[in-house]
Design a protein around this motif. Structure first.
Motif, PDB file in Angstrom:
ATOM      1  N   MET A 171      -0.222   1.739  11.500  1.00 57.90           N
ATOM      2  CA  MET A 171       0.520   1.000  12.476  1.00 57.90           C
ATOM      3  C   MET A 171      -0.042   1.229  13.699  1.00 57.90           C
ATOM      4  O   MET A 171      -0.097   0.112  14.324  1.00 57.90           O
ATOM      5  N   PHE A 172      -0.873   2.163  14.073  1.00 56.19           N
ATOM      6  CA  PHE A 172      -1.959   2.320  15.053  1.00 56.19           C
ATOM      7  C   PHE A 172      -2.891   1.001  14.962  1.00 56.19           C
ATOM      8  O   PHE A 172      -3.083   0.245  15.941  1.00 56.19           O
ATOM      9  N   ASP A 173      -3.569   0.936  13.782  1.00 60.16           N
ATOM     10  CA  ASP A 173      -4.302  -0.202  13.619  1.00 60.16           C
ATOM     11  C   ASP A 173      -4.143  -1.395  13.843  1.00 60.16           C
ATOM     12  O   ASP A 173      -4.523  -2.196  14.257  1.00 60.16           O
ATOM     13  N   ALA A 201     -10.679   7.462  21.455  1.00 63.73           N
ATOM     14  CA  ALA A 201      -9.362   7.590  20.869  1.00 63.73           C
ATOM     15  C   ALA A 201      -8.977   6.692  19.680  1.00 63.73           C
ATOM     16  O   ALA A 201      -8.184   6.951  18.735  1.00 63.73           O
ATOM     17  N   ILE A 202      -9.782   5.538  20.090  1.00 70.70           N
ATOM     18  CA  ILE A 202      -9.270   4.519  18.952  1.00 70.70           C
ATOM     19  C   ILE A 202      -9.924   4.994  17.379  1.00 70.70           C
ATOM     20  O   ILE A 202      -9.301   4.887  16.459  1.00 70.70           O
ATOM     21  N   ASP A 203     -11.198   5.654  17.588  1.00 71.04           N
ATOM     22  CA  ASP A 203     -11.800   6.238  16.196  1.00 71.04           C
ATOM     23  C   ASP A 203     -10.873   7.335  15.898  1.00 71.04           C
ATOM     24  O   ASP A 203     -10.951   7.541  14.619  1.00 71.04           O
ATOM     25  N   LYS A 204     -10.528   8.110  16.543  1.00 73.36           N
ATOM     26  CA  LYS A 204      -9.695   9.493  16.481  1.00 73.36           C
ATOM     27  C   LYS A 204      -8.435   8.937  15.400  1.00 73.36           C
ATOM     28  O   LYS A 204      -7.891   9.610  14.418  1.00 73.36           O
ATOM     29  N   ASN A 230       0.880  -1.160  -0.066  1.00 76.62           N
ATOM     30  CA  ASN A 230      -0.038   0.086   0.008  1.00 76.62           C
ATOM     31  C   ASN A 230       1.027   1.110   0.042  1.00 76.62           C
ATOM     32  O   ASN A 230       2.030   1.241   0.751  1.00 76.62           O
ATOM     33  N   GLU A 231       0.287   2.348  -0.541  1.00 78.77           N
ATOM     34  CA  GLU A 231       0.968   3.541  -0.678  1.00 78.77           C
ATOM     35  C   GLU A 231       0.201   4.538   0.443  1.00 78.77           C
ATOM     36  O   GLU A 231      -0.848   4.765   0.462  1.00 78.77           O
ATOM     37  N   PHE A 232       1.243   4.777   1.563  1.00 78.52           N
ATOM     38  CA  PHE A 232       0.529   5.427   2.643  1.00 78.52           C
ATOM     39  C   PHE A 232       1.206   6.749   2.671  1.00 78.52           C
ATOM     40  O   PHE A 232       2.547   7.172   2.715  1.00 78.52           O
ATOM     41  N   LYS A 233       0.432   7.680   3.088  1.00 73.52           N
ATOM     42  CA  LYS A 233       0.972   9.182   3.280  1.00 73.52           C
ATOM     43  C   LYS A 233       1.602   8.809   4.841  1.00 73.52           C
ATOM     44  O   LYS A 233       1.242   8.099   5.443  1.00 73.52           O
ATOM     45  N   LEU A 234       2.464   9.923   5.207  1.00 77.76           N
ATOM     46  CA  LEU A 234       2.964   9.916   6.439  1.00 77.76           C
ATOM     47  C   LEU A 234       1.834   9.777   7.517  1.00 77.76           C
ATOM     48  O   LEU A 234       1.943   8.942   8.348  1.00 77.76           O
ATOM     49  N   ARG A 235       1.044  10.701   7.637  1.00 83.65           N
ATOM     50  CA  ARG A 235      -0.026  10.505   8.743  1.00 83.65           C
ATOM     51  C   ARG A 235      -0.892   9.114   8.480  1.00 83.65           C
ATOM     52  O   ARG A 235      -1.101   8.726   9.310  1.00 83.65           O
ATOM     53  N   GLU A 236      -1.117   8.859   7.434  1.00 80.43           N
ATOM     54  CA  GLU A 236      -1.714   7.513   7.202  1.00 80.43           C
ATOM     55  C   GLU A 236      -0.978   6.357   7.628  1.00 80.43           C
ATOM     56  O   GLU A 236      -1.648   5.461   8.179  1.00 80.43           O
ATOM     57  N   TYR A 237       0.169   6.536   7.630  1.00 84.26           N
ATOM     58  CA  TYR A 237       1.335   5.353   7.822  1.00 84.26           C
ATOM     59  C   TYR A 237       1.233   5.078   9.465  1.00 84.26           C
ATOM     60  O   TYR A 237       1.198   4.131   9.957  1.00 84.26           O
ATOM     61  N   LYS A 238       1.278   6.427   9.977  1.00 83.78           N
ATOM     62  CA  LYS A 238       1.191   6.212  11.561  1.00 83.78           C
ATOM     63  C   LYS A 238      -0.129   5.788  11.976  1.00 83.78           C
ATOM     64  O   LYS A 238      -0.234   4.751  12.980  1.00 83.78           O
ATOM     65  N   MET A 239      -1.139   6.134  11.139  1.00 81.39           N
ATOM     66  CA  MET A 239      -2.579   5.496  11.750  1.00 81.39           C
ATOM     67  C   MET A 239      -2.799   4.017  11.582  1.00 81.39           C
ATOM     68  O   MET A 239      -3.310   3.116  12.023  1.00 81.39           O
ATOM     69  N   TRP A 278       7.068   4.258  14.623  1.00 82.67           N
ATOM     70  CA  TRP A 278       6.928   4.121  15.837  1.00 82.67           C
ATOM     71  C   TRP A 278       6.168   4.867  16.797  1.00 82.67           C
ATOM     72  O   TRP A 278       5.628   4.509  17.844  1.00 82.67           O
ATOM     73  N   ARG A 279       5.794   6.080  16.165  1.00 74.88           N
ATOM     74  CA  ARG A 279       4.866   6.991  16.645  1.00 74.88           C
ATOM     75  C   ARG A 279       3.496   6.100  16.864  1.00 74.88           C
ATOM     76  O   ARG A 279       2.731   6.187  17.901  1.00 74.88           O
ATOM     77  N   GLY A 280       3.079   5.492  15.809  1.00 74.38           N
ATOM     78  CA  GLY A 280       1.787   4.722  15.491  1.00 74.38           C
ATOM     79  C   GLY A 280       1.650   3.605  16.780  1.00 74.38           C
ATOM     80  O   GLY A 280       0.860   3.512  17.349  1.00 74.38           O
ATOM     81  N   VAL A 281       3.002   2.957  16.596  1.00 76.35           N
ATOM     82  CA  VAL A 281       2.852   1.666  17.558  1.00 76.35           C
ATOM     83  C   VAL A 281       2.855   2.255  18.906  1.00 76.35           C
ATOM     84  O   VAL A 281       2.085   1.652  19.753  1.00 76.35           O
ATOM     85  N   ARG A 282       3.792   3.351  19.444  1.00 74.07           N
ATOM     86  CA  ARG A 282       3.555   3.798  20.961  1.00 74.07           C
ATOM     87  C   ARG A 282       2.336   3.991  21.242  1.00 74.07           C
ATOM     88  O   ARG A 282       1.814   3.866  22.224  1.00 74.07           O
ATOM     89  N   ARG A 283       1.675   5.104  20.497  1.00 80.32           N
ATOM     90  CA  ARG A 283       0.512   5.332  20.547  1.00 80.32           C
ATOM     91  C   ARG A 283      -0.539   4.377  20.819  1.00 80.32           C
ATOM     92  O   ARG A 283      -1.614   4.404  21.713  1.00 80.32           O
ATOM     93  N   ALA A 284      -0.662   3.224  20.030  1.00 80.15           N
ATOM     94  CA  ALA A 284      -1.411   2.113  20.139  1.00 80.15           C
ATOM     95  C   ALA A 284      -1.471   1.526  21.420  1.00 80.15           C
ATOM     96  O   ALA A 284      -2.245   1.066  21.980  1.00 80.15           O
ATOM     97  N   VAL A 285       0.022   1.378  21.996  1.00 83.37           N
ATOM     98  CA  VAL A 285       0.107   0.695  23.236  1.00 83.37           C
ATOM     99  C   VAL A 285      -0.440   1.385  24.278  1.00 83.37           C
ATOM    100  O   VAL A 285      -0.603   0.770  25.368  1.00 83.37           O
ATOM    101  N   LEU A 286      -0.435   2.599  24.263  1.00 86.28           N
ATOM    102  CA  LEU A 286      -0.658   3.521  25.359  1.00 86.28           C
ATOM    103  C   LEU A 286      -2.147   3.831  25.505  1.00 86.28           C
ATOM    104  O   LEU A 286      -2.642   4.248  26.395  1.00 86.28           O
ATOM    105  N   THR A 287      -2.645   3.291  24.436  1.00 82.64           N
ATOM    106  CA  THR A 287      -4.377   3.674  24.214  1.00 82.64           C
ATOM    107  C   THR A 287      -5.014   2.538  25.032  1.00 82.64           C
ATOM    108  O   THR A 287      -4.896   1.293  24.613  1.00 82.64           O
ATOM    109  N   LYS A 288      -5.963   2.707  25.715  1.00 84.03           N
ATOM    110  CA  LYS A 288      -6.771   1.727  26.583  1.00 84.03           C
ATOM    111  C   LYS A 288      -7.775   0.916  25.440  1.00 84.03           C
ATOM    112  O   LYS A 288      -8.229   1.637  24.481  1.00 84.03           O
ATOM    113  N   LEU A 289      -7.862  -0.227  25.572  1.00 91.27           N
ATOM    114  CA  LEU A 289      -8.562  -1.114  24.655  1.00 91.27           C
ATOM    115  C   LEU A 289     -10.086  -0.725  24.631  1.00 91.27           C
ATOM    116  O   LEU A 289     -10.917  -0.970  23.442  1.00 91.27           O
ATOM    117  N   ASP A 290     -10.810   0.077  25.757  1.00 89.31           N
ATOM    118  CA  ASP A 290     -11.914   0.251  25.940  1.00 89.31           C
ATOM    119  C   ASP A 290     -12.126   1.964  25.598  1.00 89.31           C
ATOM    120  O   ASP A 290     -13.050   2.453  25.380  1.00 89.31           O
TER     121      ASP A 290
END
Length: 334
Positions: free
Chosen positions: A240-242, A319-322, A229-238, A303-315
């Protein structure tokens, strides 16, 4: 449309959602397959409003072995839709193909289903993914590294669980599974080992279920597809979050990377991507210059996307939608 009484050896299932970019080329290659078995193509389209329905109907008029139906976004789920397709399939083997994974050659289907003839214990087959030529270096390098690690390009590799697996890292590699390009026995998909109804990482769960049940999975390197996939920078972070949230949601632990660890990994990744960019013969000079500038930022956003996902609560659904690319894209297409 095929007759309801028609049976096939293989069902190729393709879930679609705004898939106009690659779907035409994908279906063209699927119907060029050289194999001495019968197969059908089954498509579930999630109410696309781009050219996807038109492309599907074009091929349905040409090929009696193509069936399709439209589902709503509320009906779709990564796990439950694949499970539903297994029950709807008329083939003994169900081959799963993402809408942007184009078979690389006319023997792809043969290679994806051949391993099942080797042993009744082989329940799932994962095919190789080759990145598209213009994919950005970080993703291109990672895709090549991941799949090259599963076995040589000239043969099929088998994976199973035994006493050799002593570390979690080894188990994770043995159980790894991607249904971007995969195949499984329908009898198990509709019985002992169904796809679980989870919002993400359904393929990783399926791979673990196969291995934990004492069965084998195969890696078919010659059943390769073009996929990236071709991801823009902001998209790639998101993105990795997913991916990270998806793993956490199904119980796969992802450790929190520290700032110092991220700094180290960004520097190493940037150096590797720079060297990769300079050596890659598929990039034009203009694209090389473009990536040489952006490589470091792709590594940072990963790595910003990964770190943000680990710090986000599963419920924490707000934040998840954002931060979820899948949610943002779905909202923009509604």
């Amino acid at each position: 449309m095929a007759s309801n009484a028609q049976k096939y050896d293989i069902t190729v299932f393709i879930p679609t959602y705004f898939g106009e970019d690659y779907l035409d080329d994908l279906l063209k290659m699927v119907f060029k397959q050289q194999i001495d078995k019968t197969y059908e193509v089954l498509i579930y389209d999630t109410s696309s409003t781009d050219k996807t329905p038109k492309i599907i109907k074009k091929y349905a008029k040409k090929h009696a072995n193509l069936r399709y139906k439209t589902i709503t976004k509320e009906e779709y789920g990564h796990g439950k839709t694949r499970a539903a397709a297994a029950h709807d399939a008329k083939g003994d083997i169900v081959v799963y193909l993402s809408q942007d994974a184009t078979p690389a050659h006319k023997y792809w289907l043969y290679e994806m289903t051949k391993p099942f003839e080797l042993s009744d214990r082989i329940i799932g087959v994962m095919g190789k993914q080759d990145p598209r030529p213009t994919t950005f270096p970080l993703l291109k390098r990672e895709i090549m590294g991941v799949f090259n690690g599963f076995g040589p390009d000239f043969g099929t590799t088998l994976f199973y669980k035994d006493s050799f697996i002593k570390k979690q890292e080894t188990y994770d590699k043995v159980a790894f599974y991607s249904d971007v390009n995969s195949a499984a026995r329908r009898s198990y998909l509709t019985g002992e080992l169904p796809y679980q109804d989870v919002p993400y990482a359904e393929d990783q769960l399926f791979g673990r279920d196969v291995i934990n049940a004492g069965y084998m999975k195969a890696y078919a390197s010659r059943g390769n597809v073009l996929h990236s996939n071709e991801f823009k920078l902001r998209e790639y972070k998101m993105r990795m979050f997913d991916e990270t949230m998806g793993l956490r949601r199904v119980g796969i632990d992802v450790p929190l990377p520290t700032i110092s660890q991220i700094t180290k990994m960004v520097i190493i990744g940037w150096i590797r991507d720079t060297l990769f960019t300079l050596r890659d013969k598929q990039y034009s000079r203009k694209r090389k210059l473009f990536y040489l500038v952006l490589n470091v930022f792709y590594n940072i956003e990963k790595w910003r996307g990964v770190r943000r996902a680990v710090l986000t609560k599963l419920d924490d659904h707000t934040a998840i939608d954002k931060y979820s690319l899948e949610h943002v894209e779905a909202k923009s297409k509604s």
